[in-house]
Write a protein that holds these residues in place. Structure first.
Motif, PDB file in Angstrom:
ATOM      1  N   UNK A  45       0.841  -1.142  -0.045  1.00  0.00           N
ATOM      2  CA  UNK A  45       0.038  -0.103   0.115  1.00  0.00           C
ATOM      3  C   UNK A  45       0.796   1.276  -0.170  1.00  0.00           C
ATOM      4  N   UNK A  46       1.895   1.429   0.740  1.00  0.00           N
ATOM      5  CA  UNK A  46       2.743   2.480   0.838  1.00  0.00           C
ATOM      6  C   UNK A  46       3.455   2.606  -0.440  1.00  0.00           C
ATOM      7  N   UNK A  47       4.043   1.568  -1.184  1.00  0.00           N
ATOM      8  CA  UNK A  47       4.636   1.955  -2.395  1.00  0.00           C
ATOM      9  C   UNK A  47       3.880   2.081  -3.475  1.00  0.00           C
ATOM     10  N   UNK A  48       2.663   1.614  -3.491  1.00  0.00           N
ATOM     11  CA  UNK A  48       1.519   1.866  -4.395  1.00  0.00           C
ATOM     12  C   UNK A  48       1.036   3.511  -4.426  1.00  0.00           C
ATOM     13  N   UNK A  49       0.867   3.873  -3.064  1.00  0.00           N
ATOM     14  CA  UNK A  49       0.693   5.293  -2.979  1.00  0.00           C
ATOM     15  C   UNK A  49       1.790   6.340  -3.316  1.00  0.00           C
ATOM     16  N   UNK A  50       3.043   5.855  -3.037  1.00  0.00           N
ATOM     17  CA  UNK A  50       4.348   6.504  -3.819  1.00  0.00           C
ATOM     18  C   UNK A  50       3.992   6.705  -5.092  1.00  0.00           C
ATOM     19  N   UNK A  51       3.751   5.539  -5.920  1.00  0.00           N
ATOM     20  CA  UNK A  51       3.902   5.441  -7.346  1.00  0.00           C
ATOM     21  C   UNK A  51       2.645   6.444  -7.927  1.00  0.00           C
ATOM     22  N   UNK A  52       1.723   6.093  -7.121  1.00  0.00           N
ATOM     23  CA  UNK A  52       0.401   7.036  -7.947  1.00  0.00           C
ATOM     24  C   UNK A  52       0.613   8.488  -7.536  1.00  0.00           C
ATOM     25  N   UNK A  53       1.160   8.966  -6.203  1.00  0.00           N
ATOM     26  CA  UNK A  53       1.489  10.168  -5.968  1.00  0.00           C
ATOM     27  C   UNK A  53       2.433  10.895  -6.939  1.00  0.00           C
ATOM     28  N   UNK A  54       3.635  10.029  -7.112  1.00  0.00           N
ATOM     29  CA  UNK A  54       4.579  10.446  -8.309  1.00  0.00           C
ATOM     30  C   UNK A  54       3.832  10.712  -9.607  1.00  0.00           C
ATOM     31  N   UNK A  55       2.985   9.689 -10.005  1.00  0.00           N
ATOM     32  CA  UNK A  55       2.479   9.923 -11.296  1.00  0.00           C
ATOM     33  C   UNK A  55       1.442  10.834 -11.464  1.00  0.00           C
ATOM     34  N   UNK A  56       0.836  11.387 -10.255  1.00  0.00           N
ATOM     35  CA  UNK A  56       0.082  12.570 -10.315  1.00  0.00           C
ATOM     36  C   UNK A  56       0.782  13.776 -10.499  1.00  0.00           C
ATOM     37  N   UNK A  57       1.687  13.726  -9.750  1.00  0.00           N
ATOM     38  CA  UNK A  57       2.643  15.064  -9.756  1.00  0.00           C
ATOM     39  C   UNK A  57       3.147  15.195 -11.207  1.00  0.00           C
ATOM     40  N   UNK A  58       3.573  14.154 -11.868  1.00  0.00           N
ATOM     41  CA  UNK A  58       4.165  14.220 -13.189  1.00  0.00           C
ATOM     42  C   UNK A  58       2.997  14.861 -14.121  1.00  0.00           C
ATOM     43  N   UNK A  59       1.750  14.395 -13.869  1.00  0.00           N
ATOM     44  CA  UNK A  59       0.650  14.592 -14.871  1.00  0.00           C
ATOM     45  C   UNK A  59       0.214  16.192 -14.636  1.00  0.00           C
ATOM     46  N   UNK A  60       0.395  16.534 -13.496  1.00  0.00           N
ATOM     47  CA  UNK A  60       0.282  18.260 -13.359  1.00  0.00           C
ATOM     48  C   UNK A  60       1.248  19.130 -13.876  1.00  0.00           C
ATOM     49  N   UNK A  61       2.271  18.782 -14.326  1.00  0.00           N
ATOM     50  CA  UNK A  61       3.425  19.421 -14.419  1.00  0.00           C
ATOM     51  C   UNK A  61       2.960  20.411 -15.839  1.00  0.00           C
ATOM     52  N   UNK A  62       1.956  20.041 -16.618  1.00  0.00           N
ATOM     53  CA  UNK A  62       1.827  20.903 -17.972  1.00  0.00           C
ATOM     54  C   UNK A  62       0.579  21.676 -17.659  1.00  0.00           C
ATOM     55  N   UNK A  63      -0.137  21.353 -16.398  1.00  0.00           N
ATOM     56  CA  UNK A  63      -1.225  22.167 -15.940  1.00  0.00           C
ATOM     57  C   UNK A  63      -0.943  23.743 -15.696  1.00  0.00           C
ATOM     58  N   UNK A  64      -2.229  24.530 -16.164  1.00  0.00           N
ATOM     59  CA  UNK A  64      -1.861  26.028 -15.594  1.00  0.00           C
ATOM     60  C   UNK A  64      -1.660  26.429 -14.204  1.00  0.00           C
ATOM     61  N   UNK A  65      -0.612  27.293 -14.158  1.00  0.00           N
ATOM     62  CA  UNK A  65      -0.402  28.099 -12.824  1.00  0.00           C
ATOM     63  C   UNK A  65      -0.740  29.269 -12.871  1.00  0.00           C
ATOM     64  N   UNK A  66      -0.552  30.276 -11.936  1.00  0.00           N
ATOM     65  CA  UNK A  66      -0.993  31.559 -12.022  1.00  0.00           C
ATOM     66  C   UNK A  66      -2.563  31.797 -12.285  1.00  0.00           C
ATOM     67  N   UNK A  67      -2.707  32.635 -13.308  1.00  0.00           N
ATOM     68  CA  UNK A  67      -3.887  33.274 -13.634  1.00  0.00           C
ATOM     69  C   UNK A  67      -4.806  31.864 -14.311  1.00  0.00           C
ATOM     70  N   UNK A  68      -5.971  31.862 -13.616  1.00  0.00           N
ATOM     71  CA  UNK A  68      -6.667  30.709 -14.225  1.00  0.00           C
ATOM     72  C   UNK A  68      -7.206  30.906 -15.588  1.00  0.00           C
ATOM     73  N   UNK A  69      -7.468  30.345 -16.471  1.00  0.00           N
ATOM     74  CA  UNK A  69      -8.182  30.304 -17.656  1.00  0.00           C
ATOM     75  C   UNK A  69      -9.793  30.621 -17.241  1.00  0.00           C
ATOM     76  N   UNK A  70     -10.201  31.773 -17.959  1.00  0.00           N
ATOM     77  CA  UNK A  70     -11.536  32.209 -17.608  1.00  0.00           C
ATOM     78  C   UNK A  70     -12.660  30.977 -18.035  1.00  0.00           C
ATOM     79  N   UNK A  71     -13.621  30.966 -17.341  1.00  0.00           N
ATOM     80  CA  UNK A  71     -14.690  30.124 -17.569  1.00  0.00           C
ATOM     81  C   UNK A  71     -16.086  30.876 -17.297  1.00  0.00           C
ATOM     82  N   UNK A  72     -16.556  31.171 -18.427  1.00  0.00           N
ATOM     83  CA  UNK A  72     -17.751  32.044 -18.504  1.00  0.00           C
ATOM     84  C   UNK A  72     -18.778  31.025 -19.459  1.00  0.00           C
ATOM     85  N   UNK A  73     -19.769  30.292 -18.370  1.00  0.00           N
ATOM     86  CA  UNK A  73     -20.520  29.383 -19.416  1.00  0.00           C
ATOM     87  C   UNK A  73     -21.933  29.196 -18.420  1.00  0.00           C
ATOM     88  N   UNK A  74     -22.901  28.279 -18.978  1.00  0.00           N
ATOM     89  CA  UNK A  74     -23.996  28.094 -18.378  1.00  0.00           C
ATOM     90  C   UNK A  74     -23.889  26.505 -17.981  1.00  0.00           C
TER      91      UNK A  74
END
Length: 168
Positions: free
Chosen positions: A16-45
Motif C-alpha cells: 500500500x505504501x509503495x503503491x501510494x508513492x507511485x500514484x502520487x509521483x504519477x499524479x505530480x508528473x501529470x500536473x506539470x503541464x497544467x496551468x499555474x498562476x492566472x486561471x483560464x476564464x470560464x464563462x458558461x452556463x
C-alpha cells in the motif's frame, strides 16, 4: 500475533505504501503541464441554466473547479464527494464534464448516481484544452482568479475541504 499473519500484514502495508508513492509521483508528473498562476476564464452556463463566471465567483471565496467525465472510473469515487461539498454551500463549486455526451445524457448519469452539483458540459473540449487537462479527475482551487492549488486523482471531501480552507 502469529508469524504468518504478521508477515502478511507487513507485506500488505509495504505494498500500500509503495503503491501510494507511485500514484502520487504519477499524479505530480501529470500536473506539470497544467496551468499555474492566472486561471483560464470560464464563462458558461450549467446544465440547469445558471451562469458561471469563474473569476468573479472566486473574488469572494476560493472556488473548487472539478474536471470529470462519466466514463472515468476514479471520478465515480470522487464525484459523490464533490457533490456533497457542493451541497453544503460553504464554498462555490464549478464542475466541468469532459466528453460525456449531451446535456440530457449527463443529467441522466447524474440522476442515476445521485450526484447533485452544478455542471458545465464541455462536450467540444474547449474548456479542457484551455486548462490543459490531461487526466481526470483534476481539481483546482481558484482564489481571486489565481490557481492556488492543483490536484489530480483520488481525493476525499475532507481533503478538498482542507485545501479550500487553507486557500481562503
Amino acid at each position: 500475533m502469529n508469524l504468518k499473519l504478521r508477515k502478511w500484514t507487513i507485506e500488505l502495508l509495504l505494498t500500500v505504501f509503495f503503491a501510494g508513492v507511485v500514484v502520487t509521483g504519477y499524479n505530480i508528473y501529470l500536473q506539470k503541464d497544467m496551468p499555474k498562476g492566472l486561471a483560464p476564464q470560464i464563462v458558461a452556463k450549467t446544465l440547469d441554466g445558471h451562469a458561471v463566471d469563474l473569476h468573479k465567483l472566486s473574488e469572494s471565496a476560493p472556488v473548487l473547479v472539478y474536471f470529470w467525465a462519466s466514463w472515468c472510473r476514479v471520478c465515480q469515487w470522487t464525484s459523490p464527494a464533490v457533490s456533497k461539498l457542493s451541497a453544503n454551500g460553504n464554498y462555490p463549486v464549478v464542475t466541468v464534464a469532459l466528453s460525456s455526451g449531451t446535456n440530457e445524457r449527463i443529467s441522466a448519469y447524474m440522476k442515476a448516481k445521485d450526484i447533485k452539483m452544478p455542471v458545465i458540459n464541455d462536450d467540444d473540449g474547449i474548456i479542457s484544452r484551455n486548462w490543459a487537462i490531461s487526466v481526470t479527475p483534476s481539481f483546482f482551487i481558484v482564489r481571486n482568479g489565481e490557481i492556488t492549488s492543483v490536484l489530480t486523482g483520488v481525493t476525499t471531501k475532507p481533503g478538498l475541504m482542507i485545501r479550500l480552507f487553507l486557500n481562503r
